[in-house]
Design a protein around this motif. Structure first.
Motif, PDB file in Angstrom:
ATOM      1  N   TYR A 151       0.851  -1.186   0.000  1.00 44.30           N
ATOM      2  CA  TYR A 151       0.000   0.000   0.000  1.00 44.30           C
ATOM      3  C   TYR A 151       0.887   1.236   0.000  1.00 44.30           C
ATOM      4  O   TYR A 151       1.668   1.460   0.933  1.00 44.30           O
ATOM      5  N   SER A 152       0.778   2.009  -1.050  1.00 43.57           N
ATOM      6  CA  SER A 152       1.641   3.186  -1.191  1.00 43.57           C
ATOM      7  C   SER A 152       1.288   4.227  -0.139  1.00 43.57           C
ATOM      8  O   SER A 152       0.156   4.303   0.339  1.00 43.57           O
ATOM      9  N   GLY A 153       2.285   5.042   0.200  1.00 43.50           N
ATOM     10  CA  GLY A 153       2.082   6.102   1.183  1.00 43.50           C
ATOM     11  C   GLY A 153       2.111   5.609   2.608  1.00 43.50           C
ATOM     12  O   GLY A 153       1.735   6.341   3.527  1.00 43.50           O
ATOM     13  N   SER A 154       2.515   4.376   2.817  1.00 45.57           N
ATOM     14  CA  SER A 154       2.543   3.798   4.159  1.00 45.57           C
ATOM     15  C   SER A 154       3.933   3.245   4.441  1.00 45.57           C
ATOM     16  O   SER A 154       4.561   2.645   3.577  1.00 45.57           O
ATOM     17  N   GLN A 155       4.393   3.463   5.671  1.00 47.83           N
ATOM     18  CA  GLN A 155       5.698   2.918   6.048  1.00 47.83           C
ATOM     19  C   GLN A 155       5.647   1.395   6.111  1.00 47.83           C
ATOM     20  O   GLN A 155       6.634   0.724   5.795  1.00 47.83           O
ATOM     21  N   LEU A 156       4.493   0.847   6.506  1.00 52.36           N
ATOM     22  CA  LEU A 156       4.351  -0.610   6.467  1.00 52.36           C
ATOM     23  C   LEU A 156       4.379  -1.101   5.027  1.00 52.36           C
ATOM     24  O   LEU A 156       4.824  -2.213   4.746  1.00 52.36           O
ATOM     25  N   GLY A 157       3.879  -0.255   4.106  1.00 52.74           N
ATOM     26  CA  GLY A 157       3.985  -0.594   2.686  1.00 52.74           C
ATOM     27  C   GLY A 157       5.431  -0.702   2.255  1.00 52.74           C
ATOM     28  O   GLY A 157       5.802  -1.586   1.475  1.00 52.74           O
ATOM     29  N   GLU A 158       6.270   0.202   2.762  1.00 52.10           N
ATOM     30  CA  GLU A 158       7.699   0.137   2.463  1.00 52.10           C
ATOM     31  C   GLU A 158       8.310  -1.130   3.050  1.00 52.10           C
ATOM     32  O   GLU A 158       9.168  -1.770   2.426  1.00 52.10           O
ATOM     33  N   VAL A 159       7.849  -1.503   4.260  1.00 51.40           N
ATOM     34  CA  VAL A 159       8.324  -2.750   4.874  1.00 51.40           C
ATOM     35  C   VAL A 159       7.927  -3.946   4.007  1.00 51.40           C
ATOM     36  O   VAL A 159       8.739  -4.845   3.752  1.00 51.40           O
ATOM     37  N   ALA A 160       6.663  -3.940   3.534  1.00 50.88           N
ATOM     38  CA  ALA A 160       6.186  -5.037   2.685  1.00 50.88           C
ATOM     39  C   ALA A 160       6.984  -5.113   1.385  1.00 50.88           C
ATOM     40  O   ALA A 160       7.354  -6.204   0.936  1.00 50.88           O
ATOM     41  N   GLU A 161       7.268  -3.957   0.774  1.00 54.82           N
ATOM     42  CA  GLU A 161       8.056  -3.931  -0.454  1.00 54.82           C
ATOM     43  C   GLU A 161       9.463  -4.463  -0.205  1.00 54.82           C
ATOM     44  O   GLU A 161      10.021  -5.204  -1.023  1.00 54.82           O
ATOM     45  N   SER A 162      10.053  -4.092   0.946  1.00 52.33           N
ATOM     46  CA  SER A 162      11.395  -4.591   1.287  1.00 52.33           C
ATOM     47  C   SER A 162      11.377  -6.107   1.466  1.00 52.33           C
ATOM     48  O   SER A 162      12.301  -6.802   1.031  1.00 52.33           O
ATOM     49  N   ILE A 163      10.307  -6.617   2.093  1.00 49.94           N
ATOM     50  CA  ILE A 163      10.196  -8.070   2.285  1.00 49.94           C
ATOM     51  C   ILE A 163      10.057  -8.763   0.937  1.00 49.94           C
ATOM     52  O   ILE A 163      10.680  -9.803   0.682  1.00 49.94           O
ATOM     53  N   ASN A 164       9.223  -8.185   0.036  1.00 52.96           N
ATOM     54  CA  ASN A 164       9.060  -8.773  -1.298  1.00 52.96           C
ATOM     55  C   ASN A 164      10.382  -8.784  -2.050  1.00 52.96           C
ATOM     56  O   ASN A 164      10.731  -9.769  -2.710  1.00 52.96           O
ATOM     57  N   GLN A 165      11.115  -7.679  -1.943  1.00 52.62           N
ATOM     58  CA  GLN A 165      12.408  -7.602  -2.624  1.00 52.62           C
ATOM     59  C   GLN A 165      13.383  -8.613  -2.034  1.00 52.62           C
ATOM     60  O   GLN A 165      14.115  -9.285  -2.767  1.00 52.62           O
ATOM     61  N   MET A 166      13.380  -8.727  -0.702  1.00 51.44           N
ATOM     62  CA  MET A 166      14.247  -9.713  -0.044  1.00 51.44           C
ATOM     63  C   MET A 166      13.892 -11.121  -0.497  1.00 51.44           C
ATOM     64  O   MET A 166      14.778 -11.950  -0.766  1.00 51.44           O
ATOM     65  N   SER A 167      12.572 -11.395  -0.608  1.00 46.83           N
ATOM     66  CA  SER A 167      12.121 -12.721  -1.041  1.00 46.83           C
ATOM     67  C   SER A 167      12.586 -13.018  -2.459  1.00 46.83           C
ATOM     68  O   SER A 167      13.060 -14.132  -2.739  1.00 46.83           O
ATOM     69  N   ARG A 168      12.478 -12.011  -3.347  1.00 46.71           N
ATOM     70  CA  ARG A 168      12.925 -12.221  -4.734  1.00 46.71           C
ATOM     71  C   ARG A 168      14.424 -12.480  -4.797  1.00 46.71           C
ATOM     72  O   ARG A 168      14.889 -13.366  -5.524  1.00 46.71           O
ATOM     73  N   GLN A 169      15.184 -11.682  -4.029  1.00 48.15           N
ATOM     74  CA  GLN A 169      16.634 -11.863  -4.029  1.00 48.15           C
ATOM     75  C   GLN A 169      17.030 -13.210  -3.443  1.00 48.15           C
ATOM     76  O   GLN A 169      17.932 -13.882  -3.958  1.00 48.15           O
ATOM     77  N   LEU A 170      16.326 -13.610  -2.365  1.00 51.65           N
ATOM     78  CA  LEU A 170      16.608 -14.908  -1.746  1.00 51.65           C
ATOM     79  C   LEU A 170      16.276 -16.039  -2.711  1.00 51.65           C
ATOM     80  O   LEU A 170      17.040 -17.004  -2.846  1.00 51.65           O
ATOM     81  N   HIS A 171      15.137 -15.889  -3.403  1.00 52.46           N
ATOM     82  CA  HIS A 171      14.747 -16.906  -4.389  1.00 52.46           C
ATOM     83  C   HIS A 171      15.779 -16.998  -5.503  1.00 52.46           C
ATOM     84  O   HIS A 171      16.181 -18.101  -5.912  1.00 52.46           O
ATOM     85  N   GLN A 172      16.230 -15.818  -5.967  1.00 52.71           N
ATOM     86  CA  GLN A 172      17.241 -15.801  -7.019  1.00 52.71           C
ATOM     87  C   GLN A 172      18.538 -16.449  -6.544  1.00 52.71           C
ATOM     88  O   GLN A 172      19.174 -17.203  -7.290  1.00 52.71           O
ATOM     89  N   SER A 173      18.918 -16.157  -5.298  1.00 50.74           N
ATOM     90  CA  SER A 173      20.147 -16.754  -4.750  1.00 50.74           C
ATOM     91  C   SER A 173      20.032 -18.269  -4.662  1.00 50.74           C
ATOM     92  O   SER A 173      20.979 -18.996  -4.982  1.00 50.74           O
ATOM     93  N   ILE A 174      18.848 -18.739  -4.243  1.00 53.29           N
ATOM     94  CA  ILE A 174      18.649 -20.193  -4.134  1.00 53.29           C
ATOM     95  C   ILE A 174      18.692 -20.838  -5.517  1.00 53.29           C
ATOM     96  O   ILE A 174      19.285 -21.904  -5.711  1.00 53.29           O
ATOM     97  N   LEU A 175      18.044 -20.161  -6.494  1.00 52.39           N
ATOM     98  CA  LEU A 175      18.072 -20.694  -7.864  1.00 52.39           C
ATOM     99  C   LEU A 175      19.496 -20.737  -8.403  1.00 52.39           C
ATOM    100  O   LEU A 175      19.901 -21.711  -9.051  1.00 52.39           O
ATOM    101  N   GLU A 176      20.254 -19.662  -8.136  1.00 55.84           N
ATOM    102  CA  GLU A 176      21.645 -19.634  -8.587  1.00 55.84           C
ATOM    103  C   GLU A 176      22.464 -20.724  -7.907  1.00 55.84           C
ATOM    104  O   GLU A 176      23.323 -21.349  -8.540  1.00 55.84           O
ATOM    105  N   GLU A 177      22.185 -20.935  -6.616  1.00 59.42           N
ATOM    106  CA  GLU A 177      22.914 -21.985  -5.896  1.00 59.42           C
ATOM    107  C   GLU A 177      22.576 -23.366  -6.464  1.00 59.42           C
ATOM    108  O   GLU A 177      23.457 -24.207  -6.650  1.00 59.42           O
ATOM    109  N   ARG A 178      21.274 -23.572  -6.758  1.00 57.15           N
ATOM    110  CA  ARG A 178      20.866 -24.854  -7.348  1.00 57.15           C
ATOM    111  C   ARG A 178      21.482 -25.030  -8.733  1.00 57.15           C
ATOM    112  O   ARG A 178      21.907 -26.128  -9.100  1.00 57.15           O
TER     113      ARG A 178
END
Length: 405
Positions: A151-178
């Motif tokens: 949800y834009s305009g919300s600090q929790l929205g920024e937290v959610a976006e950071s979590i989504n980005q972390m999840s994508r990066q973690l997924h990419q790292s796992i795929l690269e490791e595999r």
């Protein structure tokens, strides 16, 4: 002009003030009416008589009225204070992180609106936190495609976006490791196969020689020559494999400015004996003053592989065309042969390790299967790009490097 609302705190405060004044007046009238009865009480008579005689009846009545007013005002405003205390307690609960708590106020005034707004805010926060918590649980289970709503305009929205980005990066790292693990296993499988094939032949011919199962010296030399050729193939494979792993494990580079026209001309001159032996000729088309930043020694290895590849598969075309030209902000170096085309199904895999277009692992035409993989690694580790295209008429390998202006 705004009309004062019926449930406004201002109106209620005015009513409380008027009520306190009315209660005070009524009590004073009652006390005045009962003054004769009150004075007849011995415990009260003496001090009250002293106050009236020394201070006066009017000051005593005023003092009594003030005391009664504050007492009645305290009693009539008690509900207001209790509501404020409920709001304070609710805010303390929220501050402690208990967003499911609610402030229960039945009033419809401004305090009720404040409590309702706080409850609405905590409901939204609690719902959003539940979504974030659910998303984190899914991510913890390995469901990295889970997206937490942002949800834009919300600090929790920024937290959610950071979590989504972390999840994508973690997924990419796992795929690269595999992928790295799969690549390692494929490499081990390919190396095992390619080492075993010539080694088995060498051991077979050496066993024949060891057991004297040859007819004469001519046959002995024949077996020795075959074993020697297989040993040479084995050495080339080991050298190529060592070169490939060395490049991919962070080969130190000596990056310098290179005039690509002079560089390619020198490379062609060095390749003349090999070209003449194959009955081929090489043509160069070049634009002058095209400079790149690269490691010359490594580029020699990469382009020697491309020329060798063009000779091996383009011998029937008799000609290799090399072009050095400017392509916007890049320098393009292409190697074209006119032999048999590369099947379209093989083009996506042409730079893979141990991949051979002819679909077998025979080394009569396919080499070690590492040459193009080494070339791709050398080009990309220096910030370049390599492409291949092939049709019925020609096959072209093209490398691109940023141009130095």
């Amino acid at each position: 002009m705004k009309v004062m609302k019926l449930h406004s705190i201002r109106l209620k405060m005015m009513l409380m003030l008027l009520s306190s004044i009315g209660i005070t007046a009524a009590l004073l009238i009652i006390l005045y009416s009962l003054s004769t009865l009150i004075l007849s009480i011995p415990a009260i008579n003496s001090p009250l008589a002293w106050l009236i005689n020394n201070i006066g009846s009017e000051p005593v009545m005023m003092l009594t009225g003030i005391i009664l007013f504050f007492a009645s005002y305290y009693m009539t405003t008690r509900w207001f204070v209790l509501d404020l205390q409920k709001i304070q307690t609710g805010l303390q609960e929220i501050t402690a992180g208990r967003f499911d708590s609610k402030i229960e106020l039945k009033t419809q005034d401004e305090l009720g609106s404040v409590a309702s707004s706080i409850n609405h805010m905590t409901e939204q926060l609690n719902a959003y936190l539940e979504e974030i918590t659910h998303g984190l649980r899914e991510i913890a289970k390995g469901n990295f495609d889970t997206e937490i709503p942002v949800y834009s305009g919300s600090q929790l929205g920024e937290v959610a976006e950071s979590i989504n980005q972390m999840s994508r990066q973690l997924h990419q790292s796992i795929l690269e490791e595999r992928y790295a693990e799969k690549t390692k296993n494929d490499l081990i499988t390919g190396v095992s196969h390619d080492l075993r094939t010539p080694l088995t032949s060498i051991l077979g011919f050496l066993e024949v020689i060891e057991e004297d199962r040859y007819q004469d010296e001519v046959e002995l030399r024949y077996y020795v020559n075959i074993a020697y050729e297989k040993a040479q193939n084995l050495k080339r494979l080991i050298d190529d494999l060592f070169e490939y792993t060395r490049i991919n494990n962070g080969l130190p580079l000596d990056i310098r400015k290179i005039d690509m026209v002079r560089f390619i001309r020198q490379l062609i001159e060095e390749s003349v004996p090999t070209l003449e032996k194959s009955g081929m000729e090489c043509n160069l088309t070049a634009e002058e003053d095209l400079i790149i930043m690269a490691d010359g020694a490594q580029l020699v290895r990469a382009y020697e592989n491309l020329i060798s590849n063009a000779i091996r598969y383009g011998e029937s075309g008799k000609i290799i065309d090399i072009a050095v030209r400017s392509d916007r902000d890049q320098v393009s170096i292409s190697f074209t042969n006119y032999g048999d085309p590369i099947p379209e199904r093989d083009l996506p895999f042409i730079f893979d390790r141990f991949y051979r277009v002819e679909g077998s692992r025979s080394k009569q035409t396919g080499g070690t299967g590492l040459g193009l993989a080494i070339t791709k690694s050398i080009v990309e580790v220096q910030g370049g790009e390599i492409r291949v295209r092939s049709d019925e008429r020609r096959t072209t390998f093209e490398t691109l490097f940023p141009k130095v202006i």
